[in-house]
Scaffold this motif. Structure first.
Motif, PDB file in Angstrom:
ATOM      1  N   ARG A  21       0.869  -1.183   0.000  1.00  0.00           N
ATOM      2  CA  ARG A  21       0.000   0.000   0.000  1.00  0.00           C
ATOM      3  C   ARG A  21       0.903   1.230   0.000  1.00  0.00           C
ATOM      4  NH1 ARG A  21      -5.239   1.466   3.125  1.00  0.00           N
ATOM      5  NH2 ARG A  21      -4.900   3.677   3.539  1.00  0.00           N
ATOM      6  N   VAL A  22       0.679   2.131  -0.947  1.00  0.00           N
ATOM      7  CA  VAL A  22       1.488   3.340  -1.052  1.00  0.00           C
ATOM      8  C   VAL A  22       0.570   4.553  -0.928  1.00  0.00           C
ATOM      9  CG1 VAL A  22       3.194   4.609  -2.394  1.00  0.00           C
ATOM     10  CG2 VAL A  22       3.066   2.114  -2.601  1.00  0.00           C
ATOM     11  N   GLU A  23       0.854   5.373   0.074  1.00  0.00           N
ATOM     12  CA  GLU A  23       0.095   6.610   0.280  1.00  0.00           C
ATOM     13  C   GLU A  23       0.967   7.778  -0.169  1.00  0.00           C
ATOM     14  OE1 GLU A  23      -0.763   6.606   4.435  1.00  0.00           O
ATOM     15  OE2 GLU A  23      -2.109   4.895   4.286  1.00  0.00           O
ATOM     16  N   PHE A  24       0.383   8.653  -0.963  1.00  0.00           N
ATOM     17  CA  PHE A  24       1.078   9.824  -1.500  1.00  0.00           C
ATOM     18  C   PHE A  24       0.346  11.057  -0.986  1.00  0.00           C
ATOM     19  CE2 PHE A  24       1.650  13.050  -4.812  1.00  0.00           C
ATOM     20  CZ  PHE A  24       3.014  13.001  -5.042  1.00  0.00           C
ATOM     21  N   ASN A  25       1.018  11.870  -0.187  1.00  0.00           N
ATOM     22  CA  ASN A  25       0.429  13.085   0.372  1.00  0.00           C
ATOM     23  C   ASN A  25       1.202  14.270  -0.185  1.00  0.00           C
ATOM     24  OD1 ASN A  25      -1.306  11.543   2.123  1.00  0.00           O
ATOM     25  ND2 ASN A  25       0.502  11.128   3.334  1.00  0.00           N
ATOM     26  N   SER A  26       0.482  15.234  -0.782  1.00  0.00           N
ATOM     27  CA  SER A  26       1.179  16.308  -1.480  1.00  0.00           C
ATOM     28  C   SER A  26       0.495  17.656  -1.292  1.00  0.00           C
ATOM     29  CB  SER A  26       1.264  15.981  -2.965  1.00  0.00           C
ATOM     30  OG  SER A  26      -0.034  15.904  -3.520  1.00  0.00           O
ATOM     31  N   ARG A  27       1.303  18.678  -1.570  1.00  0.00           N
ATOM     32  CA  ARG A  27       0.822  20.060  -1.557  1.00  0.00           C
ATOM     33  C   ARG A  27       1.385  20.764  -2.785  1.00  0.00           C
ATOM     34  NH1 ARG A  27       3.597  20.407   3.676  1.00  0.00           N
ATOM     35  NH2 ARG A  27       4.885  21.778   2.446  1.00  0.00           N
ATOM     36  N   LEU A  28       0.588  21.599  -3.365  1.00  0.00           N
ATOM     37  CA  LEU A  28       1.000  22.440  -4.481  1.00  0.00           C
ATOM     38  C   LEU A  28       1.065  23.870  -3.972  1.00  0.00           C
ATOM     39  CD1 LEU A  28       1.489  23.116  -7.495  1.00  0.00           C
ATOM     40  CD2 LEU A  28      -1.006  23.175  -7.761  1.00  0.00           C
ATOM     41  N   SER A  29       2.186  24.541  -4.236  1.00  0.00           N
ATOM     42  CA  SER A  29       2.362  25.917  -3.774  1.00  0.00           C
ATOM     43  C   SER A  29       2.826  26.804  -4.908  1.00  0.00           C
ATOM     44  CB  SER A  29       3.401  25.982  -2.644  1.00  0.00           C
ATOM     45  OG  SER A  29       2.955  25.284  -1.518  1.00  0.00           O
ATOM     46  N   GLU A  30       2.613  28.104  -4.704  1.00  0.00           N
ATOM     47  CA  GLU A  30       3.150  29.120  -5.605  1.00  0.00           C
ATOM     48  C   GLU A  30       4.350  29.751  -4.911  1.00  0.00           C
ATOM     49  OE1 GLU A  30       2.040  33.473  -7.535  1.00  0.00           O
ATOM     50  OE2 GLU A  30       0.670  32.551  -6.098  1.00  0.00           O
ATOM     51  N   LYS A  31       5.482  29.747  -5.597  1.00  0.00           N
ATOM     52  CA  LYS A  31       6.682  30.394  -5.072  1.00  0.00           C
ATOM     53  C   LYS A  31       6.633  31.849  -5.515  1.00  0.00           C
ATOM     54  CE  LYS A  31      11.688  30.156  -5.119  1.00  0.00           C
ATOM     55  NZ  LYS A  31      12.869  29.476  -5.648  1.00  0.00           N
ATOM     56  N   GLN A  32       6.294  32.729  -4.567  1.00  0.00           N
ATOM     57  CA  GLN A  32       6.170  34.148  -4.913  1.00  0.00           C
ATOM     58  C   GLN A  32       7.527  34.851  -4.880  1.00  0.00           C
ATOM     59  OE1 GLN A  32       2.983  35.654  -2.434  1.00  0.00           O
ATOM     60  NE2 GLN A  32       1.460  34.822  -3.836  1.00  0.00           N
ATOM     61  N   ASP A  33       8.409  34.405  -4.006  1.00  0.00           N
ATOM     62  CA  ASP A  33       9.809  34.825  -3.999  1.00  0.00           C
ATOM     63  C   ASP A  33      10.583  33.790  -3.179  1.00  0.00           C
ATOM     64  OD1 ASP A  33       9.893  35.560  -1.182  1.00  0.00           O
ATOM     65  OD2 ASP A  33       9.022  37.496  -1.685  1.00  0.00           O
ATOM     66  N   ASN A  34      11.870  34.049  -2.947  1.00  0.00           N
ATOM     67  CA  ASN A  34      12.696  33.054  -2.259  1.00  0.00           C
ATOM     68  C   ASN A  34      12.217  32.719  -0.856  1.00  0.00           C
ATOM     69  OD1 ASN A  34      14.371  32.623  -4.411  1.00  0.00           O
ATOM     70  ND2 ASN A  34      15.855  34.175  -3.780  1.00  0.00           N
ATOM     71  N   ASN A  35      11.530  33.643  -0.221  1.00  0.00           N
ATOM     72  CA  ASN A  35      11.093  33.433   1.157  1.00  0.00           C
ATOM     73  C   ASN A  35       9.601  33.211   1.323  1.00  0.00           C
ATOM     74  OD1 ASN A  35      13.743  33.822   2.211  1.00  0.00           O
ATOM     75  ND2 ASN A  35      13.481  36.033   1.916  1.00  0.00           N
ATOM     76  N   LEU A  36       8.829  33.408   0.265  1.00  0.00           N
ATOM     77  CA  LEU A  36       7.376  33.323   0.397  1.00  0.00           C
ATOM     78  C   LEU A  36       6.800  32.302  -0.579  1.00  0.00           C
ATOM     79  CD1 LEU A  36       4.755  34.354   1.677  1.00  0.00           C
ATOM     80  CD2 LEU A  36       4.702  36.132  -0.089  1.00  0.00           C
ATOM     81  N   LYS A  37       6.152  31.305  -0.001  1.00  0.00           N
ATOM     82  CA  LYS A  37       5.458  30.284  -0.782  1.00  0.00           C
ATOM     83  C   LYS A  37       4.038  30.204  -0.260  1.00  0.00           C
ATOM     84  CE  LYS A  37       9.672  27.883  -1.607  1.00  0.00           C
ATOM     85  NZ  LYS A  37      10.771  27.656  -0.790  1.00  0.00           N
ATOM     86  N   VAL A  38       3.084  30.254  -1.169  1.00  0.00           N
ATOM     87  CA  VAL A  38       1.673  30.243  -0.786  1.00  0.00           C
ATOM     88  C   VAL A  38       1.062  28.927  -1.256  1.00  0.00           C
ATOM     89  CG1 VAL A  38      -0.542  31.409  -0.996  1.00  0.00           C
ATOM     90  CG2 VAL A  38       1.572  32.743  -0.978  1.00  0.00           C
ATOM     91  N   GLU A  39       0.468  28.208  -0.323  1.00  0.00           N
ATOM     92  CA  GLU A  39      -0.143  26.927  -0.658  1.00  0.00           C
ATOM     93  C   GLU A  39      -1.403  27.141  -1.487  1.00  0.00           C
ATOM     94  OE1 GLU A  39      -2.109  23.715   2.127  1.00  0.00           O
ATOM     95  OE2 GLU A  39       0.081  23.600   2.247  1.00  0.00           O
ATOM     96  N   LEU A  40      -1.528  26.297  -2.527  1.00  0.00           N
ATOM     97  CA  LEU A  40      -2.678  26.370  -3.425  1.00  0.00           C
ATOM     98  C   LEU A  40      -3.633  25.190  -3.264  1.00  0.00           C
ATOM     99  CD1 LEU A  40      -0.703  27.344  -6.646  1.00  0.00           C
ATOM    100  CD2 LEU A  40      -2.100  28.874  -5.233  1.00  0.00           C
ATOM    101  N   ALA A  41      -3.063  23.991  -3.087  1.00  0.00           N
ATOM    102  CA  ALA A  41      -3.909  22.795  -3.057  1.00  0.00           C
ATOM    103  C   ALA A  41      -3.217  21.681  -2.287  1.00  0.00           C
ATOM    104  CB  ALA A  41      -4.223  22.326  -4.469  1.00  0.00           C
ATOM    105  N   LYS A  42      -4.049  20.764  -1.806  1.00  0.00           N
ATOM    106  CA  LYS A  42      -3.568  19.530  -1.183  1.00  0.00           C
ATOM    107  C   LYS A  42      -4.215  18.367  -1.907  1.00  0.00           C
ATOM    108  CE  LYS A  42      -3.108  21.406   3.457  1.00  0.00           C
ATOM    109  NZ  LYS A  42      -3.559  21.329   4.851  1.00  0.00           N
ATOM    110  N   LEU A  43      -3.429  17.329  -2.147  1.00  0.00           N
ATOM    111  CA  LEU A  43      -3.956  16.125  -2.775  1.00  0.00           C
ATOM    112  C   LEU A  43      -3.294  14.926  -2.113  1.00  0.00           C
ATOM    113  CD1 LEU A  43      -4.803  15.352  -6.387  1.00  0.00           C
ATOM    114  CD2 LEU A  43      -3.221  13.826  -5.239  1.00  0.00           C
TER     115      LEU A  43
END
Length: 159
Positions: free
Chosen positions: A62-84
Motif C-alpha cells: 500500500r502506497v500513500e502519497f500526500n502532497s501540496r502544491l504551492s506558488e513560489k512568490q519569492d525566495n522566502n514566500l510560498k503560498v499553498e494552493l492545493a492539497k492532494l
C-alpha cells in the motif's frame, strides 16, 4: 521494519497487479479559490511524502502519497494552493519469491518493488492533479517527473 534486499536476492521478475488507485483527498486553499491571476509554470512547487505499508499475509503493498502544491512568490514566500492525497494498493503475485526475512525477522523488500510501486503511485497522482485542476487557473501546473529511486525509504547507515 522495511529493509532493502541485496541485489543478489532480487528475482528476475516481479509480478504485480494494481488493485486500487484513488484520490483520497483534494482541496483548494482559500487563496487558490479567490486568486484571479494565472501563475507561471516555473513558480509552482510540489511538496510530498510517500508512505509504504506491507501486508505480508495479504501479499499487498500500500502506497500513500500526500502532497501540496504551492506558488513560489519569492525566495522566502510560498503560498499553498492545493492539497492532494492519493492511495495505490498493489497485489504482489510472487510475494514469497521476492520478499524475504532477515535473521532478525525483518522484511527484506527489493528496491525494484518499491520503485515500481512508488513510480506508479506518483504517475497516478500526477494524473489526479491534471483532472482536479483542469479548466482552472492552475491547469498549467504539472507534477514533475521524479526518479522513483529518490522515493525509497532511507536505509540505515552504520559506520
Amino acid at each position: 521494519m522495511l529493509n532493502p534486499a541485496s541485489p543478489a536476492d532480487i528475482p528476475q521478475t516481479i509480478t504485480l497487479s494494481l488493485l486500487e488507485s484513488k484520490c483520497t483527498f483534494f482541496e483548494l486553499t482559500e487563496y487558490a479559490i479567490i486568486n484571479k491571476k494565472q501563475i507561471a509554470f516555473e513558480q509552482y512547487e510540489f511538496y510530498f511524502d510517500v508512505n509504504f505499508k506491507i501486508f505480508e499475509k495479504e501479499k499487498l503493498v500500500r502506497v500513500e502519497f500526500n502532497s501540496r502544491l504551492s506558488e513560489k512568490q519569492d525566495n522566502n514566500l510560498k503560498v499553498e494552493l492545493a492539497k492532494l492525497n492519493s492511495l495505490c494498493v498493489f497485489s504482489v503475485i510472487n510475494f514469497e519469491e521476492i520478499v524475504k526475512r532477515d535473521n532478525n525477522g525483518n522484511l527484506l523488500i527489493p528496491d525494484l518493488l518499491m520503485q515500481i510501486c512508488s513510480g506508479t503511485t506518483l504517475a497516478a497522482a500526477s494524473g489526479m492533479y491534471n483532472v482536479k485542476l483542469e479548466n482552472s487557473l492552475y491547469s498549467n501546473s504539472v507534477l514533475p517527473l521524479i526518479d522513483p529511486k529518490v522515493l525509497l525509504p532511507r536505509k540505515n547507515l552504520t559506520p
